[in-house]
Scaffold this motif. Structure first.
Motif, PDB file in Angstrom:
ATOM      1  N   GLU A  13       0.833  -1.205   0.000  1.00  0.00           N
ATOM      2  CA  GLU A  13       0.000   0.000   0.000  1.00  0.00           C
ATOM      3  C   GLU A  13       0.869   1.257   0.000  1.00  0.00           C
ATOM      4  OE1 GLU A  13      -0.334  -2.481   2.347  1.00  0.00           O
ATOM      5  OE2 GLU A  13      -2.078  -3.453   1.446  1.00  0.00           O
ATOM      6  N   ALA A  14       1.960   1.242   0.755  1.00  0.00           N
ATOM      7  CA  ALA A  14       2.873   2.391   0.793  1.00  0.00           C
ATOM      8  C   ALA A  14       3.586   2.553  -0.539  1.00  0.00           C
ATOM      9  CB  ALA A  14       3.882   2.216   1.928  1.00  0.00           C
ATOM     10  N   LEU A  15       3.961   1.439  -1.157  1.00  0.00           N
ATOM     11  CA  LEU A  15       4.599   1.487  -2.472  1.00  0.00           C
ATOM     12  C   LEU A  15       3.620   1.993  -3.525  1.00  0.00           C
ATOM     13  CD1 LEU A  15       6.345  -1.795  -1.777  1.00  0.00           C
ATOM     14  CD2 LEU A  15       7.614   0.140  -2.672  1.00  0.00           C
ATOM     15  N   ASP A  16       2.389   1.510  -3.465  1.00  0.00           N
ATOM     16  CA  ASP A  16       1.381   1.936  -4.433  1.00  0.00           C
ATOM     17  C   ASP A  16       1.122   3.438  -4.353  1.00  0.00           C
ATOM     18  OD1 ASP A  16       1.118  -0.611  -5.473  1.00  0.00           O
ATOM     19  OD2 ASP A  16      -0.681  -1.096  -4.292  1.00  0.00           O
ATOM     20  N   ALA A  17       1.264   4.010  -3.169  1.00  0.00           N
ATOM     21  CA  ALA A  17       1.063   5.454  -3.007  1.00  0.00           C
ATOM     22  C   ALA A  17       2.136   6.258  -3.740  1.00  0.00           C
ATOM     23  CB  ALA A  17       1.045   5.821  -1.520  1.00  0.00           C
ATOM     24  N   GLN A  18       3.284   5.653  -4.007  1.00  0.00           N
ATOM     25  CA  GLN A  18       4.385   6.321  -4.703  1.00  0.00           C
ATOM     26  C   GLN A  18       4.575   5.805  -6.128  1.00  0.00           C
ATOM     27  OE1 GLN A  18       6.080   8.933  -3.591  1.00  0.00           O
ATOM     28  NE2 GLN A  18       4.752   8.876  -1.796  1.00  0.00           N
ATOM     29  N   LEU A  19       3.695   4.920  -6.578  1.00  0.00           N
ATOM     30  CA  LEU A  19       3.897   4.230  -7.858  1.00  0.00           C
ATOM     31  C   LEU A  19       3.897   5.173  -9.059  1.00  0.00           C
ATOM     32  CD1 LEU A  19       4.501   1.458  -8.946  1.00  0.00           C
ATOM     33  CD2 LEU A  19       2.050   1.037  -9.111  1.00  0.00           C
ATOM     34  N   VAL A  20       3.006   6.150  -9.094  1.00  0.00           N
ATOM     35  CA  VAL A  20       2.984   7.079 -10.225  1.00  0.00           C
ATOM     36  C   VAL A  20       4.283   7.873 -10.266  1.00  0.00           C
ATOM     37  CG1 VAL A  20       1.857   9.121 -11.182  1.00  0.00           C
ATOM     38  CG2 VAL A  20       0.468   7.205 -10.378  1.00  0.00           C
ATOM     39  N   ALA A  21       4.724   8.373  -9.123  1.00  0.00           N
ATOM     40  CA  ALA A  21       5.980   9.130  -9.069  1.00  0.00           C
ATOM     41  C   ALA A  21       7.167   8.247  -9.455  1.00  0.00           C
ATOM     42  CB  ALA A  21       6.184   9.715  -7.673  1.00  0.00           C
ATOM     43  N   HIS A  22       7.163   7.005  -9.001  1.00  0.00           N
ATOM     44  CA  HIS A  22       8.230   6.056  -9.333  1.00  0.00           C
ATOM     45  C   HIS A  22       8.267   5.804 -10.841  1.00  0.00           C
ATOM     46  CE1 HIS A  22      10.730   2.428  -9.019  1.00  0.00           C
ATOM     47  NE2 HIS A  22       9.792   1.764  -9.653  1.00  0.00           N
ATOM     48  N   ARG A  23       7.112   5.583 -11.451  1.00  0.00           N
ATOM     49  CA  ARG A  23       7.066   5.330 -12.896  1.00  0.00           C
ATOM     50  C   ARG A  23       7.476   6.566 -13.694  1.00  0.00           C
ATOM     51  NH1 ARG A  23       1.637   1.613 -13.099  1.00  0.00           N
ATOM     52  NH2 ARG A  23       2.667  -0.319 -12.456  1.00  0.00           N
ATOM     53  N   ASP A  24       7.097   7.755 -13.232  1.00  0.00           N
ATOM     54  CA  ASP A  24       7.534   8.994 -13.886  1.00  0.00           C
ATOM     55  C   ASP A  24       9.052   9.123 -13.803  1.00  0.00           C
ATOM     56  OD1 ASP A  24       4.904   9.628 -14.480  1.00  0.00           O
ATOM     57  OD2 ASP A  24       4.718  11.120 -12.858  1.00  0.00           O
ATOM     58  N   TRP A  25       9.623   8.771 -12.657  1.00  0.00           N
ATOM     59  CA  TRP A  25      11.077   8.798 -12.452  1.00  0.00           C
ATOM     60  C   TRP A  25      11.757   7.819 -13.419  1.00  0.00           C
ATOM     61  CZ3 TRP A  25      14.090   4.771 -10.358  1.00  0.00           C
ATOM     62  CH2 TRP A  25      15.397   5.116  -9.988  1.00  0.00           C
ATOM     63  N   LEU A  26      11.201   6.617 -13.556  1.00  0.00           N
ATOM     64  CA  LEU A  26      11.755   5.630 -14.489  1.00  0.00           C
ATOM     65  C   LEU A  26      11.678   6.123 -15.931  1.00  0.00           C
ATOM     66  CD1 LEU A  26      10.227   2.326 -13.055  1.00  0.00           C
ATOM     67  CD2 LEU A  26      12.645   2.981 -13.022  1.00  0.00           C
ATOM     68  N   LYS A  27      10.540   6.695 -16.322  1.00  0.00           N
ATOM     69  CA  LYS A  27      10.381   7.187 -17.691  1.00  0.00           C
ATOM     70  C   LYS A  27      11.386   8.284 -17.994  1.00  0.00           C
ATOM     71  CE  LYS A  27       7.181   8.987 -21.127  1.00  0.00           C
ATOM     72  NZ  LYS A  27       8.303   9.298 -21.948  1.00  0.00           N
ATOM     73  N   ALA A  28      11.593   9.198 -17.061  1.00  0.00           N
ATOM     74  CA  ALA A  28      12.577  10.272 -17.260  1.00  0.00           C
ATOM     75  C   ALA A  28      13.975   9.687 -17.448  1.00  0.00           C
ATOM     76  CB  ALA A  28      12.552  11.243 -16.082  1.00  0.00           C
ATOM     77  N   ALA A  29      14.306   8.655 -16.688  1.00  0.00           N
ATOM     78  CA  ALA A  29      15.622   8.028 -16.810  1.00  0.00           C
ATOM     79  C   ALA A  29      15.759   7.282 -18.135  1.00  0.00           C
ATOM     80  CB  ALA A  29      15.861   7.081 -15.636  1.00  0.00           C
ATOM     81  N   ALA A  30      14.686   6.653 -18.609  1.00  0.00           N
ATOM     82  CA  ALA A  30      14.720   5.990 -19.912  1.00  0.00           C
ATOM     83  C   ALA A  30      14.885   7.031 -21.013  1.00  0.00           C
ATOM     84  CB  ALA A  30      13.454   5.164 -20.122  1.00  0.00           C
ATOM     85  N   ASP A  31      14.170   8.142 -20.883  1.00  0.00           N
ATOM     86  CA  ASP A  31      14.248   9.201 -21.888  1.00  0.00           C
ATOM     87  C   ASP A  31      15.643   9.807 -21.976  1.00  0.00           C
ATOM     88  OD1 ASP A  31      11.575   8.791 -22.459  1.00  0.00           O
ATOM     89  OD2 ASP A  31      10.878  10.593 -21.384  1.00  0.00           O
ATOM     90  N   ASN A  32      16.360   9.879 -20.839  1.00  0.00           N
ATOM     91  CA  ASN A  32      17.695  10.486 -20.878  1.00  0.00           C
ATOM     92  C   ASN A  32      18.811   9.461 -21.033  1.00  0.00           C
ATOM     93  OD1 ASN A  32      18.538   9.545 -18.323  1.00  0.00           O
ATOM     94  ND2 ASN A  32      17.776  11.361 -17.280  1.00  0.00           N
TER      95      ASN A  32
END
Length: 94
Positions: A13-32
């Motif tokens: 539940e705590a991880l799910d609360a940060q999941l959107v931010a985590h995925r945005d962080w991953l996408k930014a790293a893939a993009d760069n």
């Protein structure tokens, strides 16, 4: 290449609360160009990243993961010198 293994230390539940931010962080790293691949462990007890960079730079980058910032996961770093790769994966070679 650095392989990063995550082991969750908090309830899902705590991880799910940060999941959107985590995925945005991953996408930014893939993009760069830092992140090569990422995924969940099965069962969902952690995850895995494949990243480009030095061990030090990947550790610094991983420390900015929302899961790390909020103390939800432990990280293990494995530096790998890929010397052989299947067709289509030649970009993994160092």
């Amino acid at each position: 290449m650095i392989i990063v293994l995550l082991n969750y230390t908090a309830p899902l539940e705590a991880l799910d609360a940060q999941l959107v931010a985590h995925r945005d962080w991953l996408k930014a790293a893939a993009d760069n160009g830092v992140l090569m691949a990422a995924g969940r462990k099965v069962p969902r007890t952690g995850g895995m990243f494949m990243a480009r960079g030095t061990l030090e730079s990947v550790k610094a980058w991983a420390a900015t993961d929302p899961f790390a910032v909020h103390g939800l996961s432990d990280y293990e770093f494995v530096e790998v010198d890929v010397t052989m790769a299947a067709e289509g994966f030649e970009g993994l070679k160092g």
